[in-house]
Scaffold this active site. Structure first.
Site, PDB file in Angstrom:
ATOM      1  N   ASP A  16     -15.310 -29.475 -14.652  1.00 18.41           N
ATOM      2  CA  ASP A  16     -13.979 -30.048 -14.797  1.00 18.41           C
ATOM      3  C   ASP A  16     -13.224 -29.907 -13.474  1.00 18.41           C
ATOM      4  O   ASP A  16     -13.036 -28.802 -12.970  1.00 18.41           O
ATOM      5  CB  ASP A  16     -13.231 -29.320 -15.922  1.00 18.41           C
ATOM      6  CG  ASP A  16     -11.897 -29.963 -16.235  1.00 18.41           C
ATOM      7  OD1 ASP A  16     -10.961 -29.810 -15.417  1.00 18.41           O
ATOM      8  OD2 ASP A  16     -11.779 -30.602 -17.292  1.00 18.41           O
ATOM      9  N   ARG A  17     -12.787 -31.031 -12.920  1.00 18.49           N
ATOM     10  CA  ARG A  17     -12.142 -31.017 -11.611  1.00 18.49           C
ATOM     11  C   ARG A  17     -10.786 -30.329 -11.649  1.00 18.49           C
ATOM     12  O   ARG A  17     -10.458 -29.530 -10.783  1.00 18.49           O
ATOM     13  CB  ARG A  17     -11.963 -32.456 -11.063  1.00 18.49           C
ATOM     14  CG  ARG A  17     -13.184 -33.031 -10.401  1.00 18.49           C
ATOM     15  CD  ARG A  17     -14.279 -33.358 -11.395  1.00 18.49           C
ATOM     16  NE  ARG A  17     -13.759 -34.214 -12.457  1.00 18.49           N
ATOM     17  CZ  ARG A  17     -14.180 -34.189 -13.728  1.00 18.49           C
ATOM     18  NH1 ARG A  17     -15.108 -33.337 -14.099  1.00 18.49           N
ATOM     19  NH2 ARG A  17     -13.696 -34.999 -14.645  1.00 18.49           N
ATOM     20  N   THR A  18      -9.981 -30.621 -12.670  1.00 21.71           N
ATOM     21  CA  THR A  18      -8.660 -30.003 -12.753  1.00 21.71           C
ATOM     22  C   THR A  18      -8.767 -28.488 -12.865  1.00 21.71           C
ATOM     23  O   THR A  18      -8.107 -27.736 -12.134  1.00 21.71           O
ATOM     24  CB  THR A  18      -7.867 -30.566 -13.951  1.00 21.71           C
ATOM     25  OG1 THR A  18      -7.534 -31.934 -13.683  1.00 21.71           O
ATOM     26  CG2 THR A  18      -6.579 -29.782 -14.173  1.00 21.71           C
ATOM     27  N   CYS A  45     -13.139 -41.136 -11.232  1.00 21.38           N
ATOM     28  CA  CYS A  45     -12.308 -39.967 -11.519  1.00 21.38           C
ATOM     29  C   CYS A  45     -11.225 -39.799 -10.455  1.00 21.38           C
ATOM     30  O   CYS A  45     -11.528 -39.735  -9.257  1.00 21.38           O
ATOM     31  CB  CYS A  45     -13.172 -38.704 -11.586  1.00 21.38           C
ATOM     32  SG  CYS A  45     -12.215 -37.186 -11.811  1.00 21.38           S
ATOM     33  N   ASN A  46      -9.966 -39.718 -10.908  1.00 19.66           N
ATOM     34  CA  ASN A  46      -8.847 -39.548  -9.976  1.00 19.66           C
ATOM     35  C   ASN A  46      -8.912 -38.219  -9.242  1.00 19.66           C
ATOM     36  O   ASN A  46      -8.856 -38.163  -8.006  1.00 19.66           O
ATOM     37  CB  ASN A  46      -7.519 -39.640 -10.738  1.00 19.66           C
ATOM     38  CG  ASN A  46      -7.189 -41.043 -11.188  1.00 19.66           C
ATOM     39  OD1 ASN A  46      -6.493 -41.774 -10.513  1.00 19.66           O
ATOM     40  ND2 ASN A  46      -7.696 -41.425 -12.348  1.00 19.66           N
ATOM     41  N   THR A  47      -9.037 -37.123 -10.009  1.00 16.74           N
ATOM     42  CA  THR A  47      -8.966 -35.790  -9.416  1.00 16.74           C
ATOM     43  C   THR A  47     -10.119 -35.535  -8.448  1.00 16.74           C
ATOM     44  O   THR A  47      -9.968 -34.772  -7.490  1.00 16.74           O
ATOM     45  CB  THR A  47      -8.953 -34.713 -10.524  1.00 16.74           C
ATOM     46  OG1 THR A  47      -7.986 -35.076 -11.517  1.00 16.74           O
ATOM     47  CG2 THR A  47      -8.560 -33.358  -9.963  1.00 16.74           C
ATOM     48  N   ALA A  48     -11.258 -36.186  -8.670  1.00 18.59           N
ATOM     49  CA  ALA A  48     -12.401 -36.019  -7.767  1.00 18.59           C
ATOM     50  C   ALA A  48     -12.070 -36.471  -6.349  1.00 18.59           C
ATOM     51  O   ALA A  48     -12.723 -36.049  -5.385  1.00 18.59           O
ATOM     52  CB  ALA A  48     -13.615 -36.781  -8.295  1.00 18.59           C
ATOM     53  N   THR A 107      -3.328 -35.644 -14.585  1.00 17.64           N
ATOM     54  CA  THR A 107      -3.581 -34.238 -14.879  1.00 17.64           C
ATOM     55  C   THR A 107      -2.850 -33.372 -13.862  1.00 17.64           C
ATOM     56  O   THR A 107      -2.472 -33.818 -12.778  1.00 17.64           O
ATOM     57  CB  THR A 107      -5.077 -33.914 -14.814  1.00 17.64           C
ATOM     58  OG1 THR A 107      -5.542 -34.127 -13.478  1.00 17.64           O
ATOM     59  CG2 THR A 107      -5.885 -34.755 -15.786  1.00 17.64           C
ATOM     60  N   LYS A 127      -9.824 -36.595 -25.111  1.00 14.72           N
ATOM     61  CA  LYS A 127     -11.134 -35.978 -24.875  1.00 14.72           C
ATOM     62  C   LYS A 127     -11.680 -35.250 -26.101  1.00 14.72           C
ATOM     63  O   LYS A 127     -12.884 -35.253 -26.347  1.00 14.72           O
ATOM     64  CB  LYS A 127     -11.054 -35.014 -23.687  1.00 14.72           C
ATOM     65  CG  LYS A 127     -10.858 -35.724 -22.354  1.00 14.72           C
ATOM     66  CD  LYS A 127     -11.069 -34.779 -21.182  1.00 14.72           C
ATOM     67  CE  LYS A 127     -10.991 -35.527 -19.860  1.00 14.72           C
ATOM     68  NZ  LYS A 127     -11.314 -34.665 -18.697  1.00 14.72           N
ATOM     69  N   CYS A 160      -5.121 -40.963 -14.655  1.00 14.93           N
ATOM     70  CA  CYS A 160      -6.277 -40.291 -15.273  1.00 14.93           C
ATOM     71  C   CYS A 160      -7.042 -41.369 -16.020  1.00 14.93           C
ATOM     72  O   CYS A 160      -6.428 -42.207 -16.708  1.00 14.93           O
ATOM     73  CB  CYS A 160      -5.836 -39.181 -16.221  1.00 14.93           C
ATOM     74  SG  CYS A 160      -7.231 -38.385 -17.069  1.00 14.93           S
TER      75      CYS A 160
END
Length: 232
Positions: free
Chosen positions: A48-50, A83-86, A125, A165, A195
């Site tokens: 999980d990136r966040t 994926c945004n956070t990636a 996120t 999710k 997200c």
């Protein structure tokens, strides 16, 4: 010249499926032979990136790199990540491969600039917001970005992690929509769904706002990078 797209997946199966569907539905093609050659690596080892970012861990980079190198080795001409956070790892990941990686957030900024969307509300996120990956890029394009205060940030995280999710009931849609109404009243031009799961929340609850879906922007960028035409 036609080029092969490599998609780094494994960061939300539904998001990867949605990206594929957006690519197919926006490609100008009249036969099966005219669709883009896409290779997807659903790397379920990517943590999980966040949670990783908030714990100051770079572990996702290791597995993102594995996927990127694998896709390059089997014929991808360029890469993309839904994926945004990636994208927090984008610069370092780009140094691990010899092919370009489309920056979804930068492509989104370009589209907003072209469409003269100036004031924007980011729903995302906590990892995406705290790392300021949107804020840093949007500043280069002279775009104003607003992020939710802490209380509403909790609601966004609940909507993403619990409702989308985990499939748990989400009974605060009214609070969600009231907040967005207030944002629009304060001259927000568009809402950025930062997200990949957020469009699901909007679709299933009929939340009709002027939104920007970065994964749709990414899909169109992939089509163009692969040498195909966009459907009118």
């Amino acid at each position: 010249m036609k080029r092969t797209a490599g998609i780094i997946g494994g960061m939300g199966p539904q998001a990867t499926i949605d990206l594929f569907q957006k690519i197919v539905s926006n490609t100008d093609s009249s036969s099966d032979n005219e669709h883009i050659h896409i290779i997807i690596d659903n790397n379920t080892d990517i943590p999980d990136r966040t949670k990783s970012i908030l714990a100051h861990s770079d572990l996702p980079l290791k597995y993102l790199g594995q996927s990127a190198k694998k896709l390059e080795s089997i014929g991808a001409d360029f890469l993309a990540m839904p994926c945004n956070t990636a994208h927090f790892f984008y610069d370092r990941l780009s140094k691990e491969v010899n092919i370009p990686i489309i920056n979804m957030i930068e492509e989104t900024a370009k589209v907003l600039k072209e469409n003269k969307q100036k004031n924007l509300l980011l729903l995302a996120t906590t990892g995406t917001i705290k790392t300021q990956i949107y804020q840093n890029i949007f500043t280069k394009y002279d775009l104003n970005i607003i992020t939710p205060e802490n209380d509403f940030q909790v609601e966004i995280m609940s909507a993403i992690y619990d409702y989308v999710k985990e499939g748990k009931p989400y009974d605060k849609v009214e609070i969600f929509s009231q907040y967005l109404d207030k944002a629009i009243e304060n001259n927000v031009d568009s809402i950025i769904l930062g997200c990949t799961e957020l469009p699901i929340l909007f679709e299933e609850n009929n939340l009709e706002y002027k939104v920007i879906d970065p994964t749709l922007v990414l899909a169109k960028a992939i089509i163009k990078a692969a040498g195909y035409k966009l459907k009118n």
